[in-house]
Write a protein that holds these residues in place. Structure first.
Motif, short mmCIF file in Angstrom:
data_model
loop_
_atom_site.label_atom_id
_atom_site.label_comp_id
_atom_site.label_asym_id
_atom_site.label_seq_id
_atom_site.Cartn_x
_atom_site.Cartn_y
_atom_site.Cartn_z
N THR A 1 54.45 115.71 11.20
CA THR A 1 55.60 115.47 12.08
C THR A 1 56.60 116.59 11.85
OG1 THR A 1 56.88 114.18 10.48
CG2 THR A 1 55.28 112.97 11.82
N MET A 2 57.58 116.67 12.73
CA MET A 2 58.64 117.65 12.54
C MET A 2 59.51 117.28 11.34
SD MET A 2 57.93 119.77 14.88
CE MET A 2 59.34 120.86 14.88
N ASP A 3 59.56 115.96 11.02
CA ASP A 3 60.27 115.50 9.82
C ASP A 3 61.69 116.02 9.75
OD1 ASP A 3 60.49 114.06 7.48
OD2 ASP A 3 59.80 115.71 6.22
N GLY A 4 62.37 116.00 10.90
CA GLY A 4 63.76 116.43 10.94
C GLY A 4 63.96 117.93 10.93
N ARG A 5 62.87 118.72 10.88
CA ARG A 5 63.00 120.17 10.83
C ARG A 5 63.02 120.75 12.25
NH1 ARG A 5 57.72 121.41 7.44
NH2 ARG A 5 56.97 120.03 9.09
N ALA B 1 59.55 124.46 10.64
CA ALA B 1 58.21 123.91 10.50
C ALA B 1 57.15 125.01 10.54
CB ALA B 1 57.95 122.88 11.60
N LEU B 2 57.34 126.01 11.40
CA LEU B 2 56.39 127.12 11.48
C LEU B 2 56.42 127.95 10.20
CD1 LEU B 2 56.95 128.28 15.16
CD2 LEU B 2 54.83 127.36 14.22
N GLU B 3 57.61 128.23 9.69
CA GLU B 3 57.72 129.01 8.46
C GLU B 3 57.05 128.27 7.30
OE1 GLU B 3 61.89 129.58 8.13
OE2 GLU B 3 61.95 131.26 9.56
N ALA B 4 57.23 126.94 7.24
CA ALA B 4 56.59 126.16 6.18
C ALA B 4 55.07 126.17 6.33
CB ALA B 4 57.12 124.72 6.21
N SER B 5 54.58 126.13 7.58
CA SER B 5 53.13 126.15 7.81
C SER B 5 52.53 127.49 7.41
CB SER B 5 52.83 125.86 9.28
OG SER B 5 53.22 124.55 9.64
N VAL B 6 53.20 128.59 7.76
CA VAL B 6 52.70 129.92 7.39
C VAL B 6 52.66 130.05 5.87
CG1 VAL B 6 53.26 132.38 7.41
CG2 VAL B 6 53.39 131.05 9.52
#
Length: 363
Positions: A232-236, A241-246
């Motif tokens: 989920t976006m979890d409030g981000r 969210a993209l930076e965390a995924s990378v």
């Protein structure tokens, strides 16, 4: 003596104002941290009462999924403020005429409209509020209304995001797992018939291989769906969210990732952001598993009235012909793109490797 009392009163009023203002500034975070609880609002009411010099302060909030008020605070009943009655516009303050007729002084502030119904702030005074009290109530009404309205919008956005994701998950379960389970049921019945007939037992080995391969595909599909359901976006924001995924994929591979995100904030609706995030993550997972790439480039660019999202690598590229099974992730990406009315293309990159490109124009 009177002047001393007046100075003491004014000092106390000034002392409580910063506390009230600070609590209003902290309110959005407190509401998010205590989701579903009225405690942050109930703790705010005494501060509002002291700041306004009122006898009582009450909040009337719309009931969820039904007609009527949800009352926070000790205010007395007021017939003219029943749902459907005359209420001030959001940000406006007026005296309740029904209370005035009964010799009471109640100021009513319109906070915000949630799903077509107003929320109200009631302040009861021992005497008619003076201009400073009226101005303070108007400022508090405006600020509190903005907070509650933004929080209500956040709740609705999260509900839409969750509903959209549940709908996608239900379709994926129906179109993939349910169909595969039906196929397994048919094949297992056929296998039993083959084993019961000595003349057909030579077919059993091939059928067992088919069942084994189908179970492997089904197992991967279930893992993909579980991973999607947890994401989920979890409030981000989409950017966060993209930076965390990378960063996540960088830790589990030797690829060098480059992220170029030029999309302004709120360029996409909430359900669109989640689908874009899912598509990018699936593309990155495919790169890590299959491409043998050294470099991966992710870009998100505004194009005209829409956006273009691209994931490109320098790996071995796609095979000339995809096998009949084992490309479940590619189909899921196509379905996610179709769910938001976007166009997804998957093909060879100009410089070698694979390019996944999503184009989404505003309707």
């Amino acid at each position: 003596m009177y002047q001393l009392l007046l100075r003491t009163f004014l000092f106390e009023r000034r002392r409580t104002l910063p506390s009230c203002s600070q609590r209003l500034l902290e309110l959005p975070l407190r509401l998010l941290q205590q989701a579903g609880s009225d405690t942050p609002l109930l703790e705010l009411l005494p501060l509002l009462r002291e700041t306004l010099g009122a006898e009582a302060v009450t909040l009337l909030l719309p009931q969820a999924n039904t007609v009527g008020w949800r009352r926070l605070g000790p205010g007395i009943e007021c017939g003219c403020l029943r749902p459907g009655g005359e209420s001030p516009m959001p940000g406006a303050v007026q005296l309740c005429r029904g209370c005035l007729a009964q010799g009471r002084f109640r100021a009513v502030g319109g906070l915000q409209v949630e799903e077509g119904r107003p929320a109200l702030l009631l302040a009861d005074f021992a005497r008619q509020p003076d201009s400073s009290q009226h101005a303070a109530l108007r400022d508090i009404t405006r600020q509190l209304g903005e907070v509650l309205h933004a929080f209500a919008e956040e709740r609705r956005s999260r509900r839409r995001e969750l509903d959209a994701e549940r709908g996608v998950l239900a379709r994926e379960l129906h179109d993939s797992v349910a169909q595969q389970l039906g196929y397994l049921q048919i094949r297992s019945c056929r296998l039993q018939a083959v084993l019961d007939d000595p003349r057909q037992r030579q077919e059993a080995g091939a059928m067992l291989d088919d069942l084994r391969n189908t179970l492997q595909v089904l197992h991967r599909q279930v893992r993909e769906l579980i991973s999607s359901a947890r994401l989920t976006m979890d409030g981000r924001s989409l950017r966060q969210a993209l930076e965390a995924s990378v960063e996540e994929f960088s830790r589990c591979s030797r690829c060098v990732f480059s992220l170029d995100n030029r999309l302004p904030a709120n360029q996409l609706p909430a359900d669109g952001e989640l689908q874009v995030l899912q598509i990018v993550r699936e593309a990155l997972a495919n790169v890590v598993r299959h491409s043998h790439a050294r470099q991966v480039w992710i870009s998100l660019l505004p194009v005209g009235d829409g956006v273009e999202v691209e994931v490109r690598d320098d790996g071995v590229g796609l095979p000339a012909q995809l096998p009949p099974t084992g490309h479940f992730g590619l189909r899921i990406m196509q379905e996610r793109a179709a769910a938001i009315g976007a166009e997804l293309t998957i093909g060879p990159a100009a410089s070698g490797g694979t390019c996944v490109r999503l184009r989404w124009g505003r309707p």
